[in-house]
Design a protein around this motif. Sequence first.
Motif: not given
Length: 314
Positions: A146, A199, A202-204
């Motif tokens: 990610a 996005d 944010d995921r990372y």
Amino acid sequence: MSLVSPAAAEALRAWLAGQKTLKGAADNTIEAYRHDVLDFIAFMAAHSGAPQGLTALARITVSDMRAWMARTRGSDVGARSLARKLSAVKSFYRWLSAREGFEPTAVLSTRAPKFQRKLPRPLAEDAARAMIDRVELQARQDWVAARDMAVVMVLYGCGLRISEALSLTGTDLPLPPVLRITGKGGKERVVPVIPAARDAVDRYAGLCPHPLEADQPLFRGVRGGALNPRAIQKVMEQARLQLGLPASATPHAMRHSFATHLLNAGGDLRAIQELLGHASLSTTQAYTAVDTARLMQVYEASHPRATAHTKGAA
């Protein structure tokens, strides 16, 4: 015996200080200027057989300049590097002649050697998307995968240099609609952040096992320290080999791709210059040359007259 008089050395220091303070030149640029001008003065001292003070520097002739150019060319210095050296010397002389009141025509009239400017080598849009998708498949740990995708998305989605992306900190979380980026020479610019990049970051951030403190780097290495740019270079190298992309598919190529794809979509050249943080519009104009070269390839491959001519020649 010193090759440079104290007065000339002080003048060089004052000019360099002005380049840094007034023009915001980066430290590496200042050091390159210093080296180039001192190399020039050292040659003139050897050429004339006397140390170079302000008076001697003001008396340099066209013949002296030709001798310096010839010596530099003969030292395995390429045309591009010689043009850079001459540009530094001319810039110093414009400043020095204005301060000391002498005529700098002999220096300023010296022509730089012609050279072929290297064009940026962006990825095609489908190749850029494939690179982003493939980068995420390289790591065994989900958070590292990610992270790698987030970095590449920021490079491509915001047109950042790798050093700029890795300078982001925890205070930038979550990524805002626009980022204030400090680029080369300490120049600040405002860069929009596309939703896909926000996005991805944010995921990372949600998967990262290390606490992302406000004053610490946003992108972390496996052990929790600041992420080394070599890690992103390596993962992109693995991805490009799997995709069959050229060696030019590097982190910096994602920045080139950002600019070229914006231009292809009708983006304004000056707006793209601002987004990239280029000091000169001529630097950004290289992307129009890339676009023109691609159009010519399409023309040669598909235009009826071009194909007919090719068949006739065969």
